[in-house]
Design an enzyme around this catalytic site. Structure first.
Site, PDB file in Angstrom:
ATOM      1  N   LEU A 125      41.786  44.707  41.889  1.00 37.31           N
ATOM      2  CA  LEU A 125      41.470  44.330  40.595  1.00 37.31           C
ATOM      3  C   LEU A 125      41.362  43.119  40.038  1.00 37.31           C
ATOM      4  CD1 LEU A 125      40.859  48.129  39.335  1.00 37.31           C
ATOM      5  CD2 LEU A 125      39.256  46.420  40.605  1.00 37.31           C
ATOM      6  N   SER A 127      45.142  41.377  39.378  1.00 36.61           N
ATOM      7  CA  SER A 127      45.595  42.015  38.111  1.00 36.61           C
ATOM      8  C   SER A 127      46.155  40.275  37.997  1.00 36.61           C
ATOM      9  CB  SER A 127      46.636  43.091  38.219  1.00 36.61           C
ATOM     10  OG  SER A 127      47.278  42.887  39.500  1.00 36.61           O
ATOM     11  N   SER A 128      46.532  39.656  38.999  1.00 37.84           N
ATOM     12  CA  SER A 128      47.293  38.446  40.041  1.00 37.84           C
ATOM     13  C   SER A 128      46.073  36.966  38.081  1.00 37.84           C
ATOM     14  CB  SER A 128      47.559  37.670  40.453  1.00 37.84           C
ATOM     15  OG  SER A 128      48.080  38.857  41.650  1.00 37.84           O
ATOM     16  N   GLU A 184      49.213  29.968  41.332  1.00 39.44           N
ATOM     17  CA  GLU A 184      49.297  30.979  42.334  1.00 39.44           C
ATOM     18  C   GLU A 184      48.868  30.659  43.408  1.00 39.44           C
ATOM     19  OE1 GLU A 184      45.979  34.527  41.296  1.00 39.44           O
ATOM     20  OE2 GLU A 184      46.650  35.871  43.656  1.00 39.44           O
ATOM     21  N   ASP A 196      38.774  35.746  40.862  1.00 38.18           N
ATOM     22  CA  ASP A 196      39.018  35.624  39.749  1.00 38.18           C
ATOM     23  C   ASP A 196      39.598  34.780  38.975  1.00 38.18           C
ATOM     24  OD1 ASP A 196      39.771  37.536  42.186  1.00 38.18           O
ATOM     25  OD2 ASP A 196      41.246  37.745  42.601  1.00 38.18           O
ATOM     26  N   TYR A 246      45.896  38.202  54.886  1.00 35.08           N
ATOM     27  CA  TYR A 246      44.750  36.525  54.146  1.00 35.08           C
ATOM     28  C   TYR A 246      44.513  35.545  55.249  1.00 35.08           C
ATOM     29  CZ  TYR A 246      42.608  35.313  50.061  1.00 35.08           C
ATOM     30  OH  TYR A 246      41.811  35.503  48.755  1.00 35.08           O
TER      31      TYR A 246
END
Ligand code: GLA
Length: 416
Positions: A125, A127-128, A184, A196, A246
């Site tokens: 969802l 959060s990062s 990130e 995101d 990923y």
């Protein structure tokens, strides 16, 4: 979490009251899974779950962060930020953001801050991104009190204007999103796409964001859901393999582009390959690469069709595209897991669900459902009973409100 709670925590920890309180939302992606790093299209929504930071400027160049959810403190000097070489921890996100803000010639000051949040962690969802964007807003809004523009910056911010996301100059939101993404990718060490961070900044209440992840052009599409609601079901399976798998998916997609380029020399990402061309040349790909590429090419097409359906109020078409997306993620892209599939099956057995798919990176985390409002309670009961019977895990369910992007919610300069 209430605003007064975080101010109180700030007072207990640092004394006084914060100069700023900022917040950045998590997100749920309605359709367009794993397309962002293939230069494709995504359709996320910002949700009513946030990372909130209460912050004050310090007179020195140190940053002291207290994460109240973990009861942990982290302190670091702005001029000697060290990268953590082990597993990423919460403090790597603000550190990475501070590092790249300074690299972009933004004025960054020392700060005392309390960080807390209610975006479920490692659940797909966002959060990062929420902690990255909230950190960027905290650093930028504090520095804004010092000088409003910095020399030589390629990320010039507008004159400070609190209580509104407009404090970032129009058009620069995506520069800030890209900066957070770099934090990130290069600081935390997770090779995520831009989705995101972009939605956490650009989200708008009752709208979804269709983003072209190549040009970064976007449009906010009204979410005319009528009697339908967005329900997120958390499998509570933490995404263990996610980072290595990923990266493997990214590599397969790149390999596919390289091979297809012999026939289609102009392509630079899977985004450039049409379904017709793919059918012509797919036999030249190794079978695993073929499956991965097929999913991405079909998913890009589905996002565009889903946007059209949403604009035309064709919610059932929208829902069936979500269902098809899940099948592709499960069979071809293979990023689902048995708990996600179980969650999808339970939802699909309920007539009031018109669309359901896994969301986020996969291997655990959440599903996103479009469900009739009259059936929310019924579906909740059904999932809370059947899912634990089938998996032995107690899930969590959130009915999400499509929300605004990041904002400064308190500014002491403007307080009465
Ligand atoms: C994670 C990444 C995003 C995106 C999704 C899959 O959430 O952070 O960039 O790739 O996975 O759609």
């Amino acid at each position: 979490m209430t605003f007064s709670e975080i101010r109180q925590q700030f007072h207990q920890r640092f004394g006084g009251s914060p100069d700023r309180v900022v917040q950045a939302p998590g997100r749920v992606n309605l359709i367009g899974g794993h397309t962002d790093y293939n230069d494709g299209f995504v359709l996320p929504v910002a949700i009513d779950k946030h990372v909130t930071i209460a912050a004050s400027r310090r007179s020195d160049r140190r940053v002291v962060l207290y994460a109240s959810d973990f009861d942990q403190t982290c302190e670091f000097p702005l001029d000697a930020i060290l990268q953590n070489d082990g597993e990423p921890t919460w403090s790597d996100y603000p550190k990475g953001v501070a590092h790249f803000l300074m690299q972009a010639n933004q004025p960054v000051t020392g700060m005392n801050a309390v960080i807390r949040g209610n975006v479920p962690i490692a659940s797909g969802l966002g959060s990062s991104a929420a902690i990255e964007v909230a950190s960027a807003f905290a650093f930028l809004s504090l520095a804004r009190g010092l000088s409003s523009h910095s020399q030589g910056s390629d990320l010039a911010m507008d004159e400070f204007n609190s209580n509104s996301a407009t404090f970032i100059e129009a058009g620069l939101e995506l520069k800030l999103a890209t900066l957070c993404q770099r934090a990130e990718n290069e600081f935390v060490g997770v090779n995520c796409g831009i989705m995101d961070q972009a939605i956490s900044i650009l989200g708008k209440a009752d709208h979804a964001l269709v983003l072209d992840c190549r040009s970064l052009n976007y449009e906010r599409v009204p979410l005319k859901l009528g009697d339908f609601r967005i329900m997120v079901c958390d499998t509570k399976v933490k995404r263990e393999l996610v980072s290595s798998e990923y990266n493997k998916r990214r590599a397969e997609c790149e390999k596919g582009v390289e091979i297809l380029r012999q026939w289609l020399p102009a392509i630079s990402a899977l985004r450039d390959v049409s379904l017709d061309d793919f059918k012509k040349y797919e036999a030249s790909l190794p079978s695993l690469t073929q499956k991965r590429c097929r999913y991405v090419i079909e998913e890009n097409d589905r996002v565009l069709r889903a946007v059209k359906a949403l604009k035309e109020g064709e919610l059932r078409t929208f829902g069936s595209l979500m269902n098809a997306s899940h099948i592709g993620l499960r069979n071809d892209y293979q990023v689902s897991c048995k708990e996600l599939d179980t969650m999808v099956e339970i939802a699909l057995a309920n007539d009031s669900v018109i669309g359901v798919r896994m969301t986020g990176a996969g291997f655990g985390g959440c599903t996103v459902n479009l469900v009739h409002q009259n059936a929310v309670d019924n579906l909740t009961n059904q999932i809370m009973t059947e899912y634990p019977q089938k998996t032995g895990i107690v899930p969590e369910i959130y009915v999400c409100k499509p929300s605004d992007g990041a904002a400064i919610v308190f500014n002491s300069n403007e307080a009465a």
